[in-house]
Design a protein around this motif. Structure first.
Motif, mmCIF file in Angstrom:
data_model
loop_
_atom_site.group_PDB
_atom_site.id
_atom_site.type_symbol
_atom_site.label_atom_id
_atom_site.label_comp_id
_atom_site.label_asym_id
_atom_site.label_seq_id
_atom_site.Cartn_x
_atom_site.Cartn_y
_atom_site.Cartn_z
ATOM 1 N N MET A 278 0.718 -1.278 0.056
ATOM 2 C CA MET A 278 -0.110 0.005 -0.070
ATOM 3 C C MET A 278 0.778 1.081 0.079
ATOM 4 N N ILE A 279 1.912 1.322 0.918
ATOM 5 C CA ILE A 279 2.684 2.575 1.057
ATOM 6 C C ILE A 279 3.627 2.464 -0.307
ATOM 7 N N TYR A 280 4.176 1.408 -0.723
ATOM 8 C CA TYR A 280 4.896 1.493 -1.891
ATOM 9 C C TYR A 280 4.190 1.904 -3.156
ATOM 10 N N GLY A 281 3.022 1.318 -3.336
ATOM 11 C CA GLY A 281 2.350 1.817 -4.476
ATOM 12 C C GLY A 281 2.068 2.877 -4.686
ATOM 13 N N SER A 282 1.592 3.678 -3.404
ATOM 14 C CA SER A 282 1.266 5.061 -3.145
ATOM 15 C C SER A 282 2.625 6.050 -3.688
ATOM 16 N N ILE A 283 3.625 5.656 -3.158
ATOM 17 C CA ILE A 283 4.851 6.446 -3.235
ATOM 18 C C ILE A 283 5.510 6.463 -4.659
ATOM 19 N N VAL A 284 5.212 5.352 -5.270
ATOM 20 C CA VAL A 284 5.642 5.080 -6.495
ATOM 21 C C VAL A 284 4.620 5.737 -7.669
ATOM 22 N N ALA A 285 3.432 5.862 -7.188
ATOM 23 C CA ALA A 285 2.501 6.568 -8.032
ATOM 24 C C ALA A 285 2.813 7.905 -8.065
ATOM 25 N N MET A 286 3.204 8.481 -6.936
ATOM 26 C CA MET A 286 3.549 9.877 -6.866
ATOM 27 C C MET A 286 4.615 10.298 -7.856
ATOM 28 N N GLN A 287 5.544 9.382 -8.171
ATOM 29 C CA GLN A 287 6.580 9.789 -8.990
ATOM 30 C C GLN A 287 6.206 9.447 -10.705
ATOM 31 N N GLN A 288 5.083 8.928 -10.947
ATOM 32 C CA GLN A 288 4.956 8.752 -12.148
ATOM 33 C C GLN A 288 4.509 9.987 -13.134
ATOM 34 N N ASP A 289 4.936 9.726 -14.228
ATOM 35 C CA ASP A 289 4.287 11.023 -15.216
ATOM 36 C C ASP A 289 3.511 10.233 -16.302
ATOM 37 N N ASP A 290 3.739 8.986 -16.414
ATOM 38 C CA ASP A 290 2.668 8.286 -17.748
ATOM 39 C C ASP A 290 1.406 7.894 -16.781
ATOM 40 N N LEU A 291 0.196 8.189 -17.403
ATOM 41 C CA LEU A 291 -1.146 7.954 -16.792
ATOM 42 C C LEU A 291 -1.399 6.419 -16.705
ATOM 43 N N LYS A 292 -0.657 5.543 -17.358
ATOM 44 C CA LYS A 292 -1.212 4.192 -17.362
ATOM 45 C C LYS A 292 -0.492 3.708 -16.092
ATOM 46 N N ARG A 293 0.931 3.761 -15.959
ATOM 47 C CA ARG A 293 1.648 3.602 -14.960
ATOM 48 C C ARG A 293 1.125 4.136 -13.746
#
Length: 488
Positions: A278-293
């Motif tokens: 949950m924490i990992y997915g949230s933190i990595v999502a914050m770094q994404q520029d690609d909408l799919k990722r």
């Protein structure tokens, strides 16, 4: 009758779809048959309540102790309804997409629906495994043939992960089968197995790994972002909106009731993986520029919460999981539809290249805002009640030794989800327009229709969740009671 129709209709229509060579005719055929399947799924949950309508049992492999046995409880009804509703919406939303040999694409999509429906209604372990594989085979071809530039390598990784998981599950199923009182694959026989605690421990991990890969839970998630990114968006909608629920469903249907001692013994380590995810997915999502990722990693965080609510073992948490499976499916498909519309018009998924869409495409902006806020469980949206019940279950758990820690750390994901969602909305919808969005067009009629139906469902379920709670109450009680039957 109902579960048979839910399997036969997409199976027959998928096989016949290979004979419809023109893509336009294949689209119409697939949409019409998916609407029929949707109507049957609605009848199964709203009208046909008698057992004879919701069950089927005929001889299949009698020498092996396996029967073609189907049944629909509240959980099955919810997931069949989700699958039934999703497919017409996906076909309508992606109506303007074209594919090479498109008739094969739509035929495989229907065959994948066959496998999904079969998984959700099978009450025989071998039959469950058969449909589990049937759902994966079309997905493999859909990704490898119509995917992006890296589709071959990504699909191979997806295949290896799922193959290993399926193999582990098959070993566990066969082991339990040989210890059933009547050498039967029937679900009722599996529930009667009385295995020693040590045996349940390693069987727990075999089942857990198979289902954790499918959900996916950390650290078995690495196939997911690449697969979602490279797959055609219509396929990604099915993978993230419906197919990941196979893993959650498998835990509730086959892991928890069959090896409850193993669940209690190793629930905290499994729950820890969920919280980390949950924490990992949230933190990595914050770094994404690609909408799919971005959507892929946010989904990892949400699915982790479902796993956590199961492994801390609480009745209200399991109730929340059943509701959230449906709500998450609706919300994540809505997000993918918007991503598909943005990519199709601007030929990019990079948030940094967008901006100002609210000025040029107000309908698209409203749809994206509502679906995004529902995805972060804003009160009065469909995901709020399920997420509230899941956290309530974690807080009040009597099975976990660390449930307060899980509650606090997992609760951080709520804050993080709001951060990355609002950041995405700011980059995509607000601010100045970019060269790409300066001449943006708003939604077309078919796109507005699909998203409007989703939005109505989001609000209605958020304001009045009682029908969903009542529909799944008996299934929750049945599963929860079996999780305590064989406690040491």
């Amino acid at each position: 009758m109902v579960p048979v129709l839910l399997i036969v209709i997409p199976l027959v229509s998928g096989l016949l779809g290979f004979l419809i060579k023109q893509e336009k005719n294949a689209k119409v055929w697939s949409l019409l048959t998916s609407i029929i399947t949707m109507v049957v799924s609605i009848l199964g949950i709203a009208v046909l309540h008698k057992p004879e309508y919701l069950q089927a049992d005929v001889a299949w492999l009698p020498d092996l102790g396996s029967r073609f046995s189907l049944t629909m409880d509240g959980m099955s009804k919810m997931l069949c309804l989700l699958t039934g509703l999703a497919y017409p919406g996906i076909f309508i939303a992606t109506w303007n997409s074209t594919y090479k040999n498109g008739y094969q694409f739509y035929a495989l999509m229907l065959l994948m629906q066959t496998g999904l429906m079969g998984v959700f209604v099978a009450s025989d372990a071998l039959l469950f495994y058969f449909f589990w594989e049937l759902a994966l085979i079309p997905a493999y071809f859909l990704c490898s043939i119509w995917g992006g530039e890296r589709r071959v390598a990504v699909t191979f990784k997806f295949f290896i992960y799922t193959f290993v998981g399926s193999l582990l599950m098959l070993v566990a199923i066969i082991w339990v089968y040989f210890h059933t009182p009547d050498h039967s694959f029937a679900m009722s026989s599996f529930y009667k197995v009385n295995l020693p605690g040590s045996t349940q421990g390693w069987l727990f991990w075999l089942f857990f790994l198979a289902f954790a890969i499918k959900i996916p839970l950390f650290p078995f998630h690495t196939w997911q972002p690449d697969t979602y990114e490279q797959s055609p968006t219509a396929v990604t909608m099915v993978l993230s909106g419906i197919m990941v629920k196979m893993g959650v469903f498998g835990i509730l249907r086959w892991l928890a009731p069959v090896v409850p001692v193993g669940l209690w013994g190793y629930g905290d380590p499994a729950a820890s993986m969920c919280v980390i995810g949950m924490i990992y997915g949230s933190i990595v999502a914050m770094q994404q520029d690609d909408l799919k990722r971005f959507v892929a990693y946010s989904s990892i965080a949400h699915m982790g919460l479902m796993g956590l609510a199961i492994f801390v073992t609480s009745s209200i948490g399991i109730q929340g999981v059943m509701i959230q499976m449906f709500a998450h499916g609706i919300n994540i498909i809505g997000l993918w539809i918007v991503v598909e519309l943005i990519e199709r018009q601007f030929h990019t998924r990079k948030m940094s290249e967008l901006g100002g869409l609210a000025q040029k495409a107000p309908s698209l902006a409203i749809m994206l805002v509502v679906v995004s806020l529902a995805n972060v469980a804003l009160p009065l949206t469909n995901a709020f009640i399920g997420e509230f019940m899941m956290f309530n279950g974690v807080f009040g758990s009597k099975a976990s030794n660390y449930h307060y820690i899980f509650m606090v750390v997992g609760g951080l994901s709520i804050i993080l989800s709001a951060v990355y969602t609002l950041n995405m909305l700011q980059k995509v919808l607000f601010g100045n327009t970019s060269p790409l969005t300066a001449n943006a067009l708003d939604l077309k009629i078919n796109e507005k229709f699909v998203l409007a139906v989703l939005l109505i469902g989001i609000v209605v379920m958020g304001v009045y969740p009682k029908p969903m709670i009542e529909a799944t109450r008996h299934a929750v009680d049945a599963i929860y009671s079996k999780m305590f039957v064989k406690l040491p």
